[in-house]
Design an enzyme around this catalytic site. Structure first.
Site, PDB file in Angstrom:
ATOM      1  N   GLU A  37       0.851  -1.195   0.000  1.00  0.00           N
ATOM      2  CA  GLU A  37       0.000   0.000   0.000  1.00  0.00           C
ATOM      3  C   GLU A  37       0.882   1.239   0.000  1.00  0.00           C
ATOM      4  O   GLU A  37       1.782   1.380   0.844  1.00  0.00           O
ATOM      5  CB  GLU A  37      -0.928   0.055   1.226  1.00  0.00           C
ATOM      6  N   GLU A  62       4.793   4.920   3.859  1.00  0.00           N
ATOM      7  CA  GLU A  62       4.225   6.226   4.262  1.00  0.00           C
ATOM      8  C   GLU A  62       5.385   7.167   4.576  1.00  0.00           C
ATOM      9  O   GLU A  62       6.266   6.816   5.339  1.00  0.00           O
ATOM     10  CB  GLU A  62       3.330   6.047   5.488  1.00  0.00           C
ATOM     11  N   ASP A  89       9.995   7.581   0.806  1.00  0.00           N
ATOM     12  CA  ASP A  89       9.296   8.008  -0.408  1.00  0.00           C
ATOM     13  C   ASP A  89       9.056   6.780  -1.288  1.00  0.00           C
ATOM     14  O   ASP A  89       9.998   6.070  -1.652  1.00  0.00           O
ATOM     15  CB  ASP A  89      10.153   9.041  -1.147  1.00  0.00           C
ATOM     16  N   ASP A 112      -2.337  11.862  -2.702  1.00  0.00           N
ATOM     17  CA  ASP A 112      -2.431  13.332  -2.646  1.00  0.00           C
ATOM     18  C   ASP A 112      -2.689  13.878  -4.046  1.00  0.00           C
ATOM     19  O   ASP A 112      -1.914  13.598  -4.968  1.00  0.00           O
ATOM     20  CB  ASP A 112      -1.124  13.916  -2.094  1.00  0.00           C
ATOM     21  N   LYS A 116      -3.156  22.170  -7.463  1.00  0.00           N
ATOM     22  CA  LYS A 116      -2.653  23.306  -8.256  1.00  0.00           C
ATOM     23  C   LYS A 116      -1.846  22.797  -9.446  1.00  0.00           C
ATOM     24  O   LYS A 116      -1.035  21.882  -9.302  1.00  0.00           O
ATOM     25  CB  LYS A 116      -1.755  24.185  -7.389  1.00  0.00           C
ATOM     26  N   ASP A 148     -10.995  10.662  -4.825  1.00  0.00           N
ATOM     27  CA  ASP A 148     -12.216  11.482  -4.880  1.00  0.00           C
ATOM     28  C   ASP A 148     -12.036  12.619  -5.889  1.00  0.00           C
ATOM     29  O   ASP A 148     -12.937  13.425  -6.053  1.00  0.00           O
ATOM     30  CB  ASP A 148     -12.496  12.110  -3.513  1.00  0.00           C
ATOM     31  N   GLU A 194     -11.505   7.643   2.677  1.00  0.00           N
ATOM     32  CA  GLU A 194     -12.764   7.249   2.048  1.00  0.00           C
ATOM     33  C   GLU A 194     -13.925   7.499   3.023  1.00  0.00           C
ATOM     34  O   GLU A 194     -14.975   8.024   2.626  1.00  0.00           O
ATOM     35  CB  GLU A 194     -12.759   5.782   1.624  1.00  0.00           C
TER      36      GLU A 194
HETATM   37  C1  LIG Z   1      -4.537  11.748   1.202  1.00  0.00           C
HETATM   38  S1  LIG Z   1      -3.606  10.697   2.231  1.00  0.00           S
HETATM   39  C2  LIG Z   1      -4.492   9.128   2.099  1.00  0.00           C
HETATM   40  C3  LIG Z   1      -4.135   8.173   3.216  1.00  0.00           C
HETATM   41  C4  LIG Z   1      -4.861   6.813   3.143  1.00  0.00           C
HETATM   42  N1  LIG Z   1      -4.481   6.094   1.950  1.00  0.00           N
HETATM   43  C5  LIG Z   1      -6.371   6.989   3.196  1.00  0.00           C
HETATM   44  O1  LIG Z   1      -7.028   6.787   2.169  1.00  0.00           O
HETATM   45  O2  LIG Z   1      -6.883   7.323   4.285  1.00  0.00           O
HETATM   46  C6  LIG Z   1      -2.161  10.380   1.240  1.00  0.00           C
HETATM   47  C7  LIG Z   1      -1.037   9.782   2.048  1.00  0.00           C
HETATM   48  O3  LIG Z   1       0.024   9.408   1.173  1.00  0.00           O
HETATM   49  C8  LIG Z   1       1.264   9.794   1.749  1.00  0.00           C
HETATM   50  N2  LIG Z   1       2.200   9.956   0.630  1.00  0.00           N
HETATM   51  C9  LIG Z   1       2.083  10.847  -0.375  1.00  0.00           C
HETATM   52  N3  LIG Z   1       3.089  10.706  -1.244  1.00  0.00           N
HETATM   53  C10 LIG Z   1       3.874   9.693  -0.778  1.00  0.00           C
HETATM   54  C11 LIG Z   1       5.076   9.095  -1.234  1.00  0.00           C
HETATM   55  N4  LIG Z   1       5.673   9.510  -2.365  1.00  0.00           N
HETATM   56  N5  LIG Z   1       5.605   8.089  -0.519  1.00  0.00           N
HETATM   57  C12 LIG Z   1       5.001   7.677   0.629  1.00  0.00           C
HETATM   58  N6  LIG Z   1       3.868   8.218   1.107  1.00  0.00           N
HETATM   59  C13 LIG Z   1       3.301   9.209   0.421  1.00  0.00           C
HETATM   60  C14 LIG Z   1       0.939  11.061   2.503  1.00  0.00           C
HETATM   61  O4  LIG Z   1       1.870  11.345   3.512  1.00  0.00           O
HETATM   62  C15 LIG Z   1      -0.452  10.762   3.053  1.00  0.00           C
HETATM   63  O5  LIG Z   1      -0.402  10.131   4.316  1.00  0.00           O
END
Ligand SMILES: C[S@@+](CC[C@H](N)C(=O)[O-])C[C@H]1O[C@@H](n2cnc3c(N)ncnc32)[C@H](O)[C@@H]1O
Length: 212
Positions: A37, A62, A89, A112, A116, A148, A194
């Site tokens: 994930e 994460e 990352d 994410d 923008k 979404d 979600e």
């Molecule tokens: C909008 S949140 C969604 C979290 C979860 N999947 C949910 O649906 O509740 C996006 C998550 O992805 C992580 N994230 C974004 N880019 C990432 C990357 N390149 N590597 C690891 N984590 C990342 C962010 O820190 C954040 O916790």
């Protein structure tokens, strides 16, 4: 009062301990299909899914320290032995550490959206990352995505169709997106985002593809 988050070394993988491509059998201490994930947030999907699929192995990635620590604490307290998390990352991690043809399913839920225009280049789902996702998937393996964000969803579909055709990637076949085993009724994936968006009655877009 804020809960004291515990560290669980058996759950948390440390980037500094990695040396070349990962041996998943060593990491999980057993064989079994590997799910990854990307962007676990607080780890709700991992908790529910790993509990319902005890024969499968789940690795969460994460990069936000706050969410990573929260997820490690929850997974440790639940006593799940088939889950690992790494704080890093995901793009670099895939490129450097995940072997070819090793992953059963990638789960990318509510990535994410970077709304923008000048930030679109930060979006995770892009041709370069798709190439690694496909390289790491086993034949028959799946990539499951939910968002979404309508405009990002259009871009995701574009990346998956055009991008996959252009790179030296195997063919992709679109398949039905079946709700994940840990999701509750009326949910697709049962993540925190979600649940929040369903309460707000936002539309949720899903896509699943299979490496053929
Ligand atoms: C909008 S949140 C969604 C979290 C979860 N999947 C949910 O649906 O509740 C996006 C998550 O992805 C992580 N994230 C974004 N880019 C990432 C990357 N390149 N590597 C690891 N984590 C990342 C962010 O820190 C954040 O916790």
């Amino acid at each position: 009062m804020a809960r004291i988050l515990k560290e669980y070394p058996s759950v948390a993988l440390k980037p500094k301990d990695l040396d070349g491509k990962i041996d998943f059998v060593r990491i999980f201490g057993r064989t079994g299909p590997v799910h990854i994930e990307i962007g676990t947030g607080k780890g709700t999907f991992l908790l529910n899914q790993a509990g319902t699929q005890p024969g499968d192995n789940f690795l969460g990635i994460e990069w936000a320290r706050k969410y990573y620590r929260y997820a490690v604490d929850r997974i440790g307290r639940w006593g799940l032995t088939n889950v690992r998390i790494i704080r890093t990352d995901a793009a670099t991690f895939l490129a450097d550490f995940v072997p070819d043809n090793s992953v059963e399913c990638f789960h990318i839920y509510f990535p994410d959206p970077w709304p923008k225009k000048r930030h679109h280049k930060r979006r995770f789902i892009c041709p370069a990352n798709l190439e690694h996702l496909l390289r790491c998937l086993k034949t028959g393996g799946q990539l499951k995505i939910a968002t979404d964000h309508a405009e990002y969803f259009e871009q995701i579909k574009q990346v998956l169709t055009v991008g996959a055709a252009q790179c030296a990637c195997p063919r992709l076949k679109q398949i039905d997106f079946l709700p994940t085993a840990g999701a509750e009724a009326s949910e697709w994936v049962g993540t925190n985002f979600e649940r929040k968006y369903l309460k707000d009655q936002r539309p949720i877009y899903t896509l699943a593809v299979k490496k053929t």
